[in-house]
Design an enzyme around this catalytic site. Structure first.
Site, PDB file in Angstrom:
ATOM      1  N   GLY A 165     -11.698   8.977  -2.847  1.00 37.29           N
ATOM      2  CA  GLY A 165     -10.915   8.012  -2.074  1.00 37.29           C
ATOM      3  C   GLY A 165     -11.242   6.590  -2.482  1.00 37.29           C
ATOM      4  CB  CYS A 184      -7.532   8.423  -8.664  1.00 37.28           C
ATOM      5  SG  CYS A 184      -7.724  10.145  -9.165  1.00 37.28           S
ATOM      6  CD  GLU A 209     -11.625  10.842  -8.754  1.00 36.56           C
ATOM      7  OE1 GLU A 209     -11.285   9.627  -8.820  1.00 36.56           O
ATOM      8  OE2 GLU A 209     -10.863  11.755  -8.471  1.00 36.56           O
ATOM      9  CB  SER A 260     -14.186   1.483  -4.522  1.00 36.24           C
ATOM     10  OG  SER A 260     -13.346   0.392  -4.219  1.00 36.24           O
ATOM     11  NE  ARG A 261     -12.296  -0.419   3.286  1.00 38.99           N
ATOM     12  CZ  ARG A 261     -12.519   0.327   4.374  1.00 38.99           C
ATOM     13  NH1 ARG A 261     -13.642   0.184   5.063  1.00 38.99           N
ATOM     14  NH2 ARG A 261     -11.630   1.216   4.752  1.00 38.99           N
ATOM     15  CB  VAL A 262     -14.338   4.771   2.314  1.00 37.17           C
ATOM     16  CG1 VAL A 262     -14.955   5.911   3.125  1.00 37.17           C
ATOM     17  CG2 VAL A 262     -13.248   4.077   3.132  1.00 37.17           C
TER      18      VAL A 262
END
Length: 544
Positions: free
Chosen positions: A272, A326, A291, A274-276
């Protein structure tokens, strides 16, 4: 201009009877988004299907005036106890390992074979295609491709191939009776946080990898498409998987985080944003395989040929599934020779054929229309930038306002302007939608292209479109993306079951699909040294 005939866009297949549905199914995909009583997705914990005290309503992504697609449990922190207890009951040595319950390797080989055969059945594959399209609109070909990759993956691990994943090795010791054995060992209780864009393929491939290696996973799917994995778990149960082997938790992100921490989950695999990902890594002290984002580049070398093919592949990479991959082509570096050959005009012509009628363009589920147009406006503030095509809202649509509805878009930014510190961040911001940045370079500017690739932060997929061996080697030798295609047919979007898909250059990176990916993500190394024989002539030595 991209047009849409909404009646065609949401045309439904003929309503089937329950007798034509798979025996394990608990919904009819053709009724999703049409029934005033939407399907209610359930949780699964310790082998029991359960509900929660409240639910999330998932709107019809193609028609804001139509009934909801489904409801999903909005599980609260107060309702997590059964999930915590289920995971805490898993030993650190896993449900099976090379020395324990080894018959389960064979069991999952058979489950995988049966599930692969089921997904290859035309009736069942169409069931999942429709379920995918109703929750994450994409063309029939794209949805069917997802089902086929999943079926092929499952068939790959039939028979003995699950236990081959746990192949051990031995090394002779220092003296008679000593021998060391290296084993692939499970983690025990694990979690999978899956994304919305591939609601079947990504969670299934990671879920099965976790199970193959002896872990017990809890799966937290994206709310928008949770019904797809709910139905797939019913298929797995029908194929012989014990219901206690997987928990399914539907909830919001903070609740999933609480479960991961309270249940002392040994490893979380996250796909998902990058922040999470960064937040989970901090909270779990690094016990995450990620990933996450993919700002993926394609470089067209100086040797121009097969322009129509390359233009078609660029269009597919950037705009299939409305760019919600992605691996989608986020930035195109084209040698000036390609611009002179008319590539950009061909890109525009291909993009103009996409429409809602066949879902070759579709709702953007993580950005609103306005946010995408605002991003475009910020790029256009860079000197020399311009819209090559798109940058407009779709005509005559009824997509909910919480989603995005934009034409396939390409914005040109001069390479030297892009590399300036004040511009590079905005130029390399991933927009998870039908959007790409385009630039050009000359022979003397290849070093600037490599500089841009070096400065990017997430190295997932890439493509070097060139049959010039010197050019290929120069690019490949100085870049790091984990899944990289090279050659005239190079693409960025490629995640079949036959090769590694995942990032490189990041110790936390997670792959998917192949034996190497499964072993890397879902097992760790354990060394057991057997030392069994004390020599008859042994005499106690002086203490040291």
């Amino acid at each position: 201009m991209i047009s849409s005939r909404l009646s065609a866009a949401i045309r439904l297949p003929t309503r089937r009877t329950l007798s034509t549905l798979p025996s394990w199914a608990t919904l009819d995909p053709s009724s999703l988004g049409t029934s005033r009583t939407p399907h209610a997705v359930s949780n699964l914990v310790s082998g029991n299907w359960t509900a929660s005290n409240s639910s999330i309503t998932i709107p019809n992504p193609l028609d804001r005036d139509a009934p909801a697609v489904c409801t999903v449990p909005d599980t609260s922190v107060e309702e997590l106890r059964p999930f915590v207890e289920s995971l805490r009951g898993v030993p650190k040595s896993g449900v099976h390992n090379p020395l324990k319950n080894v018959e389960r390797y064979l069991m999952f080989g058979e489950i995988s074979r049966k599930a692969g055969e089921a997904l290859s059945d035309p009736q069942i594959s169409q069931f999942f295609v429709e379920a995918i399209q109703k929750t994450v609109p994409k063309s029939h070909a794209q949805a069917m491709g997802e089902v086929k990759v999943t079926a092929d993956f499952l068939k790959n691990f039939g028979g003995d191939n699950v236990r081959f994943l746990a192949r051990s090795f031995g090394v002779p010791g220092d003296h008679y009776g000593q021998f060391s054995h290296g084993h692939r060992w499970p983690y025990g209780a694990v979690a999978i946080v899956a994304p919305f864009n591939f609601p079947l393929e990504i969670p299934v491939l990671q879920l099965m990898g976790a199970l193959f290696m002896g872990n017990k996973p809890v799966l937290k799917p994206a709310e928008k498409c949770a019904l797809v994995m709910e139905q797939f778990l019913h298929l797995l149960h029908d194929a012989g998987m014990p219901k206690q082997d997987v928990d399914l938790l539907n909830c919001r992100g903070p609740v999933a985080e609480r479960l991961i921490l309270d249940a002392d989950v040994r490893l979380t695999q996250f796909t998902g944003s990058s922040r999470v990902a960064e937040m989970l890594l901090e909270k779990t002290k690094g016990k995450v395989k990620i990933e996450d984002a993919g700002f993926d580049w394609k470089i067209l070398g100086p040797d121009v040929d097969h322009v129509d093919y390359v233009a078609w592949q660029c269009d597919q990479d950037a705009y299939a599934c409305a760019g919600q991959k992605c691996s989608a082509q986020s930035i195109l570096f084209a040698h000036k020779n390609w611009e002179n050959a008319g590539l950009f005009e061909k890109l525009k012509a291909n993009a103009s054929t996409r429409n809602l009628d066949d879902l070759s363009i579709a709702p953007v589920l993580t950005h609103t229309t306005q946010s995408i147009l605002d991003h475009t406006a910020r790029l256009l503030e860079i000197p020399g930038s311009k819209v090559l095509f798109g940058a407009k809202e779709l005509d005559n649509h009824k997509i909910p306002l919480v989603y995005g509805a934009v034409e396939p878009t390409a914005v040109y930014v001069p390479l030297k302007e892009m590399l300036k510190d004040e511009n590079f961040g905005i130029c390399t911001t991933e927009i998870f939608g039908p959007f790409q940045v385009v630039t050009t370079f000359t022979d003397d500017e290849i070093c600037h292209v490599l500089e841009a690739c070096e400065r990017m932060s997430h190295h997932l997929t890439a493509a070097v479109v060139s049959n010039d061996v010197d050019f290929q080697t120069a690019i490949l030798a100085n870049t790091v993306n984990g899944t990289t295609y090279a050659g005239r047919r190079a693409r960025t979007t490629g995640a079949p079951q036959n090769h590694w898909f995942g990032p490189a250059g990041d110790a936390r990176g997670a792959g998917i699909g192949t034996p190497e990916a499964i072993k890397l993500v879902w097992s760790c190394h354990r060394e057991i040294i057997m030392d069994t024989v004390v020599p008859r002539e042994w005499v106690q030595p002086k203490a040291t």
